[in-house]
Design an enzyme around this catalytic site. Sequence first.
Site, short mmCIF file in Angstrom:
data_model
loop_
_atom_site.label_atom_id
_atom_site.label_comp_id
_atom_site.label_asym_id
_atom_site.label_seq_id
_atom_site.Cartn_x
_atom_site.Cartn_y
_atom_site.Cartn_z
N ARG A 133 0.85 -1.19 0.00
CA ARG A 133 0.00 0.00 0.00
C ARG A 133 0.89 1.25 0.00
O ARG A 133 2.08 1.16 0.23
CB ARG A 133 -0.90 0.02 1.26
CG ARG A 133 -2.05 -0.94 1.23
CD ARG A 133 -2.80 -1.01 2.56
NE ARG A 133 -2.06 -1.72 3.58
CZ ARG A 133 -2.46 -1.87 4.84
NH1 ARG A 133 -3.60 -1.32 5.24
NH2 ARG A 133 -1.74 -2.54 5.70
N LYS A 168 1.56 1.95 7.29
CA LYS A 168 1.86 1.17 8.49
C LYS A 168 2.67 1.99 9.50
O LYS A 168 3.29 3.00 9.16
CB LYS A 168 2.64 -0.09 8.13
CG LYS A 168 1.80 -1.16 7.47
CD LYS A 168 0.50 -1.44 8.19
CE LYS A 168 0.66 -2.21 9.50
NZ LYS A 168 -0.67 -2.52 10.11
N TYR A 220 -1.07 4.64 10.55
CA TYR A 220 -1.44 3.72 11.63
C TYR A 220 -0.27 3.63 12.60
O TYR A 220 0.89 3.58 12.16
CB TYR A 220 -1.75 2.32 11.08
CG TYR A 220 -3.07 2.24 10.34
CD1 TYR A 220 -4.26 2.48 11.00
CD2 TYR A 220 -3.12 1.94 8.99
CE1 TYR A 220 -5.48 2.42 10.33
CE2 TYR A 220 -4.32 1.88 8.31
CZ TYR A 220 -5.50 2.12 9.00
OH TYR A 220 -6.70 2.06 8.33
N HIS A 230 -0.85 1.94 16.30
CA HIS A 230 -1.07 0.77 17.17
C HIS A 230 -0.05 0.72 18.30
O HIS A 230 0.72 -0.24 18.44
CB HIS A 230 -1.01 -0.55 16.36
CG HIS A 230 -1.92 -0.59 15.17
ND1 HIS A 230 -3.29 -0.63 15.30
CD2 HIS A 230 -1.66 -0.59 13.83
CE1 HIS A 230 -3.82 -0.67 14.08
NE2 HIS A 230 -2.85 -0.64 13.19
N GLU A 282 -5.93 5.04 13.52
CA GLU A 282 -6.89 4.11 14.12
C GLU A 282 -7.62 4.67 15.34
O GLU A 282 -8.58 4.05 15.80
CB GLU A 282 -6.22 2.78 14.48
CG GLU A 282 -5.29 2.78 15.69
CD GLU A 282 -3.86 3.21 15.34
OE1 GLU A 282 -3.62 3.65 14.20
OE2 GLU A 282 -2.99 3.13 16.23
N ASP A 286 -2.98 -6.54 15.49
CA ASP A 286 -2.28 -5.25 15.43
C ASP A 286 -2.39 -4.50 16.75
O ASP A 286 -1.59 -3.61 17.03
CB ASP A 286 -2.74 -4.39 14.24
CG ASP A 286 -4.22 -4.14 14.24
OD1 ASP A 286 -4.94 -4.70 15.10
OD2 ASP A 286 -4.69 -3.37 13.38
N1 NAI Z 1 -4.64 -7.42 11.19
C1 NAI Z 1 -4.98 -6.46 10.34
O1 NAI Z 1 -4.44 -6.37 9.24
C2 NAI Z 1 -6.05 -5.50 10.69
C3 NAI Z 1 -6.49 -5.43 11.97
N2 NAI Z 1 -7.53 -4.62 12.33
C4 NAI Z 1 -7.91 -4.65 13.75
O2 NAI Z 1 -9.10 -5.37 13.97
C5 NAI Z 1 -9.61 -4.99 15.25
C6 NAI Z 1 -11.12 -4.74 15.16
O3 NAI Z 1 -11.35 -3.55 14.43
P1 NAI Z 1 -12.82 -3.00 14.10
O4 NAI Z 1 -13.72 -4.12 13.77
O5 NAI Z 1 -12.66 -1.89 13.15
O6 NAI Z 1 -13.26 -2.41 15.51
P2 NAI Z 1 -14.74 -2.01 15.94
O7 NAI Z 1 -14.59 -1.02 17.03
O8 NAI Z 1 -15.57 -1.68 14.76
O9 NAI Z 1 -15.30 -3.38 16.54
C7 NAI Z 1 -14.79 -3.96 17.70
C8 NAI Z 1 -15.93 -4.67 18.41
O10 NAI Z 1 -15.38 -5.39 19.53
C9 NAI Z 1 -16.40 -5.40 20.50
N3 NAI Z 1 -15.83 -5.81 21.78
C10 NAI Z 1 -15.01 -5.11 22.61
N4 NAI Z 1 -14.73 -5.85 23.70
C11 NAI Z 1 -15.38 -7.04 23.54
C12 NAI Z 1 -15.50 -8.22 24.34
N5 NAI Z 1 -14.88 -8.32 25.51
N6 NAI Z 1 -16.24 -9.24 23.85
C13 NAI Z 1 -16.87 -9.16 22.66
N7 NAI Z 1 -16.79 -8.06 21.88
C14 NAI Z 1 -16.07 -7.02 22.33
C15 NAI Z 1 -16.93 -3.99 20.48
O11 NAI Z 1 -18.20 -3.90 21.10
C16 NAI Z 1 -16.99 -3.72 18.98
O12 NAI Z 1 -18.25 -4.01 18.42
C17 NAI Z 1 -8.79 -3.76 15.67
O13 NAI Z 1 -7.77 -4.14 16.55
C18 NAI Z 1 -8.19 -3.31 14.36
O14 NAI Z 1 -7.02 -2.54 14.54
C19 NAI Z 1 -8.18 -3.84 11.41
C20 NAI Z 1 -7.76 -3.86 10.11
C21 NAI Z 1 -6.63 -4.64 9.65
C1 PYR Z 2 -5.31 -1.32 10.36
C2 PYR Z 2 -4.07 -1.96 10.00
O1 PYR Z 2 -3.30 -2.32 10.86
C3 PYR Z 2 -3.73 -2.18 8.63
O2 PYR Z 2 -4.52 -1.81 7.76
O3 PYR Z 2 -2.67 -2.73 8.33
#
Ligand code: NAI
Ligand code: PYR
Length: 373
Positions: free
Chosen positions: A15, A75, A94, A96, A118, A270
């Site tokens: 990206r 990133k 980002y 994190h 984020e 992340d």
């Molecule tokens: N690995 C990667 O490449 C990527 C990772 N991410 C990560 O994914 C994660 C989720 O992101 P989003 O969905 O955008 O966040 P979001 O805020 O839209 O959703 C998170 C959900 O987790 C729920 N939650 C919080 N504590 C909880 C618990 N104890 N039990 C059950 N549910 C709980 C919240 O109520 C919320 O609905 C973040 O850490 C984000 O940085 C996002 C994009 C890319």
């Molecule tokens: C959100 C994030 O960590 C990514 O897009 O790589």
Amino acid sequence: MIIGVPKEIKNHEYRVGMVPASVRELVNHGHQVIVETDAGMGIGFTNEDYTQAGAEILATAADVFAKADMIVKVKEPQAVERAMLREDQILFTYLHLAPDLPQTEDLVKSKAICIAYETVTDARGGLPLLAPMSEVAGRMSIQAGAQALEKSNHGRGMLLGGVPGVEAAKVVVIGGGMVGRSAAQMAVGMGADVVVLDRNIDVLRALDAQFGNKVKAIYSTADALEKHVLEADLVIGGVLIPGAAAPKLVTADHIKAMKPGSAIVDVAIDQGGCIATSKATTHADPTFIVDEVVHYCVANMPGAVPRTSTFALNNATLPFIINLANKGYKKALLDDAHFLKGLNVIKGQVTYKEVAEAFNMEYVDPRTAVENA
Ligand SMILES: NC(=O)C1=CN([C@@H]2O[C@H](COP(=O)(O)OP(=O)(O)OC[C@H]3O[C@@H](n4cnc5c(N)ncnc54)[C@H](O)[C@@H]3O)[C@@H](O)[C@H]2O)C=CC1
Ligand SMILES: CC(=O)C(=O)O
Ligand SMILES: [Mg+2]
């Protein structure tokens, strides 16, 4: 303002912080944009595409970091990039930080103004600069999980949707936000048996309204989580407490008790991951096995589909980049309380509570820090 776009250097990260169309917008607003050579090559943009949009191409990242007032990336800055940050330079990307002490220490030391995509919020309680990548990663998590379940990848050898006469795989999604909803959409589309756990009742209502009886939307207690995780063929980790290290909801004992050959995709990696046995992996070597459970924990999943992801990210970041460039960071942040939530570190001070708490560092109110900067 001089805006610098270096080439991303994380493993298999193609990206780029700005596409040529975004460069043109900045140039039209009277700004200068400098781009590291070949920064857009991974998604098919040549140096000529950038120069035609009005950018200047520089030979190295060091040249870009030395000259730019603001660095726009994707990133979190890697150690070599952190070493190039300057006092008073704006970093917009980002970050994190909560699970990453070395990065936090380096950003504090740099005295730069570090704004994390984020943690920027919006008036509807969303995270507008995380959302597009969560949509990508949530959709991808089901592709990654489907592959992990294949026998040759040490999975159970199950097709997500089954076939007539053979039951579908059970997919359990923890967290029903952007990642969770996008994962559920794909899993339903592939015919899996889908459960989503969340502890926000409005999120459960929204899932129910969107998917009806194709998704079981369940309130996330420790009991419910344990029951469904132990029955799962595939678990998707998508919980988030904005800016904080992810809670370890799935324990090492749960993993031991899961079915041999089941799989987890910890998208929340992340922020440190919501599964105790997770550790970050790369696209080059995305999976590992713990207690016969296949773990996929790539921290930059959208990097695998960089064209889709870069455009989606730029659509969201561009108005903020323009604002920072037009107004300067002080006015841009002070004018918009939601944008101010993105400020994590400024001139050696940590201005995001969960990050300060994670490392026992002093927390400084962001508004005060900007006003005094
Ligand atoms: N690995 C990667 O490449 C990527 C990772 N991410 C990560 O994914 C994660 C989720 O992101 P989003 O969905 O955008 O966040 P979001 O805020 O839209 O959703 C998170 C959900 O987790 C729920 N939650 C919080 N504590 C909880 C618990 N104890 N039990 C059950 N549910 C709980 C919240 O109520 C919320 O609905 C973040 O850490 C984000 O940085 C996002 C994009 C890319
Ligand atoms: C959100 C994030 O960590 C990514 O897009 O790589
Ligand atoms: Mg087991």
